[in-house]
Design a protein around this motif. Structure first.
Motif, short mmCIF file in Angstrom:
data_model
loop_
_atom_site.label_atom_id
_atom_site.label_comp_id
_atom_site.label_asym_id
_atom_site.label_seq_id
_atom_site.Cartn_x
_atom_site.Cartn_y
_atom_site.Cartn_z
N ASP A 1 -14.43 3.13 -8.21
CA ASP A 1 -13.70 3.42 -9.44
C ASP A 1 -12.92 4.73 -9.33
OD1 ASP A 1 -12.73 3.05 -11.99
OD2 ASP A 1 -14.46 3.98 -12.97
N ARG A 2 -12.08 4.80 -8.30
CA ARG A 2 -11.24 5.98 -8.13
C ARG A 2 -9.77 5.59 -8.03
NH1 ARG A 2 -9.74 6.10 -2.72
NH2 ARG A 2 -11.25 5.29 -1.20
N THR A 3 -8.91 6.57 -8.18
CA THR A 3 -7.46 6.34 -8.12
C THR A 3 -7.04 6.03 -6.69
OG1 THR A 3 -7.11 7.86 -9.96
CG2 THR A 3 -5.20 7.35 -8.59
N PRO A 4 -6.20 5.02 -6.47
CA PRO A 4 -5.73 4.72 -5.12
C PRO A 4 -4.98 5.89 -4.50
CG PRO A 4 -5.26 2.89 -6.59
CD PRO A 4 -5.74 4.02 -7.45
N ALA A 5 -5.00 5.97 -3.19
CA ALA A 5 -4.28 7.03 -2.48
C ALA A 5 -2.76 6.88 -2.64
CB ALA A 5 -4.65 7.02 -1.00
N VAL A 6 -2.30 5.65 -2.81
CA VAL A 6 -0.87 5.38 -3.03
C VAL A 6 -0.77 4.62 -4.35
CG1 VAL A 6 1.26 4.51 -2.03
CG2 VAL A 6 -0.65 5.13 -0.53
N THR A 7 -0.14 5.22 -5.33
CA THR A 7 -0.17 4.71 -6.70
C THR A 7 1.10 3.96 -7.08
OG1 THR A 7 0.82 6.72 -7.62
CG2 THR A 7 -1.60 6.68 -7.36
N GLY A 8 1.07 3.39 -8.28
CA GLY A 8 2.27 2.77 -8.82
C GLY A 8 3.41 3.76 -8.97
N TYR A 9 3.08 5.00 -9.28
CA TYR A 9 4.12 6.04 -9.39
C TYR A 9 4.84 6.22 -8.05
CZ TYR A 9 6.35 10.57 -10.14
OH TYR A 9 7.27 11.59 -10.23
N LEU A 12 -5.33 -2.24 8.21
CA LEU A 12 -6.76 -2.39 7.99
C LEU A 12 -7.31 -1.23 7.16
CD1 LEU A 12 -9.50 -3.71 8.39
CD2 LEU A 12 -9.63 -2.64 10.65
N ALA A 13 -6.88 -0.02 7.47
CA ALA A 13 -7.34 1.15 6.71
C ALA A 13 -6.86 1.07 5.26
CB ALA A 13 -6.84 2.43 7.37
N GLU A 14 -5.64 0.60 5.07
CA GLU A 14 -5.09 0.43 3.71
C GLU A 14 -5.91 -0.58 2.92
OE1 GLU A 14 -0.61 -0.31 2.44
OE2 GLU A 14 -1.46 -2.11 3.36
N ASP A 15 -6.16 -1.74 3.50
CA ASP A 15 -6.93 -2.78 2.82
C ASP A 15 -8.35 -2.32 2.52
OD1 ASP A 15 -4.77 -4.53 2.86
OD2 ASP A 15 -5.34 -5.43 4.76
N SER A 16 -8.94 -1.60 3.45
CA SER A 16 -10.31 -1.11 3.25
C SER A 16 -10.34 -0.09 2.11
CB SER A 16 -10.84 -0.47 4.54
OG SER A 16 -10.92 -1.43 5.58
N ASP A 17 -9.33 0.75 2.02
CA ASP A 17 -9.30 1.76 0.98
C ASP A 17 -9.09 1.13 -0.40
OD1 ASP A 17 -9.49 4.74 0.79
OD2 ASP A 17 -7.62 4.48 -0.32
N PHE A 18 -8.34 0.05 -0.44
CA PHE A 18 -8.13 -0.67 -1.70
C PHE A 18 -9.47 -1.15 -2.26
CE2 PHE A 18 -7.04 -4.98 -3.62
CZ PHE A 18 -6.62 -4.46 -4.84
N ILE A 19 -10.28 -1.75 -1.40
CA ILE A 19 -11.59 -2.23 -1.85
C ILE A 19 -12.48 -1.05 -2.24
CG2 ILE A 19 -13.66 -3.50 -1.16
CD1 ILE A 19 -11.12 -5.22 -1.59
N ALA A 20 -12.41 0.02 -1.48
CA ALA A 20 -13.22 1.20 -1.79
C ALA A 20 -12.84 1.78 -3.15
CB ALA A 20 -13.06 2.25 -0.70
N CYS A 21 -11.56 1.78 -3.48
CA CYS A 21 -11.09 2.27 -4.79
C CYS A 21 -11.72 1.46 -5.92
CB CYS A 21 -9.58 2.17 -4.89
SG CYS A 21 -8.68 3.40 -3.94
N ILE A 22 -11.78 0.15 -5.73
CA ILE A 22 -12.36 -0.72 -6.76
C ILE A 22 -13.85 -0.43 -6.91
CG2 ILE A 22 -12.88 -3.12 -7.35
CD1 ILE A 22 -10.29 -3.89 -5.82
N ARG A 23 -14.56 -0.39 -5.80
CA ARG A 23 -16.01 -0.22 -5.85
C ARG A 23 -16.41 1.19 -6.31
NH1 ARG A 23 -19.12 -0.48 -1.97
NH2 ARG A 23 -20.74 -1.82 -2.83
N VAL A 45 -4.91 -4.95 -8.22
CA VAL A 45 -3.69 -5.36 -7.53
C VAL A 45 -3.36 -4.42 -6.36
CG1 VAL A 45 -1.21 -5.76 -7.75
CG2 VAL A 45 -2.73 -6.32 -9.67
N LEU A 46 -3.15 -5.03 -5.20
CA LEU A 46 -2.50 -4.36 -4.08
C LEU A 46 -1.14 -5.03 -3.94
CD1 LEU A 46 -2.38 -2.53 -1.58
CD2 LEU A 46 -3.58 -4.31 -0.28
#
Length: 341
Positions: A307-315, A294-305, A95-96
């Motif tokens: 398997d790392r914690t997103p730079a901006v979290t639910g917290y 664009l950088a945000e969307d690209s990082d979201f996909i990179a996090c999935i591939r 989820v983004l």
């Protein structure tokens, strides 16, 4: 194991949804825009046609049942975020989620826990953290370029008049949520501390026709803050300012200051015969933060591939919602509000 290509469904075919969708359709590596979901079939189909997407859903639950979809971008009115994100997590979709994260802190906690149970990524769409100038400012702060941070000031003023549903603070949480969530996150990020107390004041200066029906609505707000470590902060927000989209930040340190933001959309300046200078003002957040999205969307996909914690979290999303709630309480009571540890 993450898929080689991440299939994405955008839930919400409005302005922000289309920015994300266009990125996933054309520019984000290892991603594919697979579907749109929107209860307005005409809007969903028009969006799908414009970006050459085959799948359209009017019920987001049908999109979540589609096993070919790996991730969703939630770009709906805030009141629906908790329901959709919890359901997406249960369906195993990453989820983004656009800001504001939810209507209150309790909903945010439920979303975070659901994503943890589902083993999926939850990234909050504070795209300013992906803006290269903002990132450079963060690097300079960490390198001590301006000494110790003393105060962070952030403002966002939008040209658009509020949408009708925004007038009811109980449904929208007001401009502090809809306009200033980014500013709240900016303060937390650059200060490196949590906000401990806030005092807010606001008023309805541009929407006189709705004052009687919605007496609590404010289109302009000023909020001051004190952080747990003593730093100071301030936020300035407004809707319907007419003159353009205005987003600026000032970070004051013990040995210097950093300024962020620009008010001009293009570099052209016209010197007129009446000895005045004319320069086009920034028109939209879509222009100012185009590359950050664009950088945000690209990082979201990179996090999935990766398997790392997103730079901006639910917290991060939850803490911004906590400050919105405190600010609205301060506005309603006309007094300082201290936040619980």
């Amino acid at each position: 194991m993450a898929p080689d290509i991440v299939n994405v469904c955008v839930i919400g075919a409005g302005r922000a949804g289309m920015i994300h969708a266009a990125n996933f359709r054309k520019s984000v590596p290892y991603a594919r825009l697979a579907a749109f979901a929107d209860p307005n079939r005409e809007a969903a189909e028009q969006a799908a046609r414009s970006l050459e997407v085959d799948k359209v859903y009017t019920d987001y639950r049908d999109a979540l049942a589609d096993e070919s979809i790996h991730a969703v971008v939630v770009v709906t009115p805030t009141v629906y975020h908790r329901e959709i994100v919890v359901a997406a997590a249960a369906a195993g979709k990453h989820v983004l989620c656009e800001k504001p994260m939810a209507m209150n802190e309790a909903e945010c906690k439920e979303m975070i826990e659901a994503c943890e149970r589902g083993g999926v990524k939850l990234q909050l769409a504070f795209m300013r953290r992906f803006d290269e100038s903002f990132r450079d400012a963060k690097r300079q702060i960490e390198a001590g370029a301006i000494g110790d941070v003393v105060m962070v000031k952030s403002l966002t003023r939008g040209p658009s008049t509020p949408m009708p549903w925004m007038y009811d603070i109980r449904k929208s949480n007001g401009p502090l949520a809809e306009v200033n969530s980014h500013d709240i996150d900016t303060l937390r990020w650059f200060a490196g501390s949590e906000i401990a107390e806030v005092h807010a004041a606001g008023g309805n200066f541009r929407c006189p026709d709705i004052r009687e029906e919605f007496p609590d609505f404010y289109d302009t707000v000023a909020m001051t803050a004190r952080f747990a470590d003593g730093k100071l902060g301030s936020i300035d927000g407004a809707m319907g300012v007419q003159y353009g989209y205005d987003s600026r930040v000032e970070i004051l340190g013990t040995e210097g200051v950093i300024y962020l933001g620009q008010t001009h959309e293009r570099t052209i300046v016209t010197a007129r015969r009446d000895k005045t200078l004319q320069r086009p003002f920034m028109n939209s957040w879509r222009s100012l933060f185009k590359e950050a999205y664009l950088a945000e969307d690209s990082d979201f996909i990179a996090c999935i591939r990766e398997d790392r914690t997103p730079a901006v979290t639910g917290y991060d999303g939850m803490m911004a919602v906590r400050i919105v709630e405190a600010g609205n309480a301060s506005l309603a009571r006309g007094e300082l509000v201290r936040l619980a540890d």
